[in-house]
Design a protein around this motif. Structure first.
Motif, PDB file in Angstrom:
ATOM      1  N   ARG A  95     -40.750-157.437   1.070  1.00 57.53           N
ATOM      2  CA  ARG A  95     -39.736-158.252   0.395  1.00 57.53           C
ATOM      3  C   ARG A  95     -39.836-158.069  -1.123  1.00 57.53           C
ATOM      4  O   ARG A  95     -40.933-157.834  -1.652  1.00 57.53           O
ATOM      5  N   ASN A 190     -50.553-161.850   1.317  1.00 52.03           N
ATOM      6  CA  ASN A 190     -49.260-162.447   1.644  1.00 52.03           C
ATOM      7  C   ASN A 190     -49.365-162.825   3.117  1.00 52.03           C
ATOM      8  O   ASN A 190     -48.903-162.110   3.988  1.00 52.03           O
ATOM      9  N   PRO A 191     -50.044-163.952   3.394  1.00 51.98           N
ATOM     10  CA  PRO A 191     -50.315-164.281   4.793  1.00 51.98           C
ATOM     11  C   PRO A 191     -49.101-164.949   5.444  1.00 51.98           C
ATOM     12  O   PRO A 191     -48.124-165.238   4.757  1.00 51.98           O
ATOM     13  N   PRO A 192     -49.171-165.208   6.746  1.00 52.14           N
ATOM     14  CA  PRO A 192     -48.076-165.958   7.383  1.00 52.14           C
ATOM     15  C   PRO A 192     -48.000-167.348   6.751  1.00 52.14           C
ATOM     16  O   PRO A 192     -49.046-167.978   6.560  1.00 52.14           O
ATOM     17  N   TYR A 193     -46.788-167.788   6.416  1.00 55.17           N
ATOM     18  CA  TYR A 193     -46.670-169.128   5.823  1.00 55.17           C
ATOM     19  C   TYR A 193     -45.400-169.874   6.198  1.00 55.17           C
ATOM     20  O   TYR A 193     -45.119-170.941   5.680  1.00 55.17           O
ATOM     21  N   VAL A 194     -44.601-169.324   7.090  1.00 51.34           N
ATOM     22  CA  VAL A 194     -43.353-169.997   7.465  1.00 51.34           C
ATOM     23  C   VAL A 194     -43.638-170.995   8.588  1.00 51.34           C
ATOM     24  O   VAL A 194     -44.184-170.629   9.623  1.00 51.34           O
ATOM     25  N   ALA A 214     -46.911-162.111  11.746  1.00 51.04           N
ATOM     26  CA  ALA A 214     -46.912-161.894  10.300  1.00 51.04           C
ATOM     27  C   ALA A 214     -46.240-163.042   9.557  1.00 51.04           C
ATOM     28  O   ALA A 214     -46.381-163.157   8.344  1.00 51.04           O
ATOM     29  N   LEU A 215     -45.513-163.874  10.294  1.00 54.18           N
ATOM     30  CA  LEU A 215     -44.648-164.854   9.623  1.00 54.18           C
ATOM     31  C   LEU A 215     -45.036-166.320   9.781  1.00 54.18           C
ATOM     32  O   LEU A 215     -45.027-167.065   8.802  1.00 54.18           O
ATOM     33  N   GLU A 246     -49.166-164.750  -2.159  1.00 55.73           N
ATOM     34  CA  GLU A 246     -47.757-165.117  -2.028  1.00 55.73           C
ATOM     35  C   GLU A 246     -47.764-166.429  -1.257  1.00 55.73           C
ATOM     36  O   GLU A 246     -48.558-166.582  -0.321  1.00 55.73           O
TER      37      GLU A 246
END
Ligand code: GLN
Length: 284
Positions: A95, A190-194, A214-215, A246
């Motif tokens: 991204r 930039n780990p999963p964070y959603v 990943a998300l 991130e």
């Protein structure tokens, strides 16, 4: 078939499913990939013939687009920080926000001492976009990259080779690590964070095609990766070393508090869209 006719047919097939501008940009990307023609060349040579083999590639792409597959997976490639990266359904598509994270690290390193022989670790590397671009742009640094997914690491390794970057890849689940084997100057992730509750804001191409590992994180424990990584970083960062994350824009303050709680001095940074998307922690 003439290229101009192919374009009309392509746009018609995607009508209703995508806005015309988006369908037009898909066509340009596919024409570049399959026909090696730029937008300008297509406009200048509307009568150029497209053979049957190429036409069937466009047909297959239309079918995948109707299924809302990301165009980057269809083409198999994308750009990150001016470099080419192979992508498939085993890795998150890089991204633009993540380019800003890499940019931040580069600026800091160059401001301090660009010739320092830094040791860098990227946790949850996915396509390898962060690790490979850092290795490429900071040739004096030693870059390692970790991921839980063997399939993602295959893609990341291919990307290191493609970009002639040297990265040491490690297959491991960060949540299961008691400690990190080596000392580092920079740890980036930039780990999963959603959160599950945020899925309603997301598009079909992401929800249905990009890798869930990943998300997503659980609504009740959304900072699980930040907690684990920051904890491991306290035992492994050299003095003055930095953590770059991130982050989830909605959890910026919570993430900052968590990282400060471990003894880091933190800075939040907004992305191009004005959202708090990055966090730096400096180790004492
Ligand atoms: N920014 C990504 C998205 O919105 C999420 C990346 C991540 O979870 N690390 O899809």
């Amino acid at each position: 078939m003439k290229i101009s006719h192919l374009k009309i047919k392509f746009l018609k097939a995607l009508e209703g499913e995508y806005p015309p501008e988006e369908a037009g940009s898909f066509f340009n990307l596919l024409a570049e990939a399959y026909l090696k023609k730029t937008r300008l060349e297509i406009a200048l040579e509307p009568n150029a013939p497209v053979n049957d083999k190429k036409l069937s590639l466009f047909d297959a792409a239309v079918e995948r687009l109707m299924n809302h597959e990301p165009i980057q997976y269809i083409i198999g490639e994308t750009e990150f920080f001016g470099l080419k990266f192979r992508v498939n359904e085993n890795v998150l598509i890089p991204r633009p926000e993540t380019e800003e994270l890499v940019q931040w690290i580069l600026e800091d390193v160059r401001r301090n001492d660009a010739s320092a022989k830094l040791k860098i670790l990227d946790i949850g590397t996915g396509s390898g976009c962060i690790a490979v671009s850092l290795a490429k742009l900071l040739p004096q640094a030693t870059v390692s990259a970790m991921d839980i997914s063997a399939k993602a690491l295959e893609v990341a390794k291919e990307n290191a080779t493609l970009n002639a970057a040297e990265v040491n890849f490690i297959e491991a689940d960060i949540l299961q690590q008691e400690k990190l084997e080596e000392k580092y100057d920079i740890i980036v992730s930039n780990p999963p964070y959603v959160r599950e509750i945020e899925k309603k804001e997301m598009q079909r191409n992401v929800l249905e095609h990009e890798p869930a590992t990943a998300l997503y994180v659980k609504d009740l424990d959304p900072l699980i990766f930040y907690n684990k990584i920051t904890k491991l970083a306290t035992g492994t960062l050299n003095p003055g070393g930095c953590l770059y994350f991130e982050i989830n824009q909605y959890l910026a303050e919570d993430t900052r508090e968590l990282v400060e709680g471990f003894g880091f001095t933190t800075t939040l940074k907004k992305d191009i869209f004005g959202n708090h998307r990055m966090l730096k922690g400096i180790w004492k």
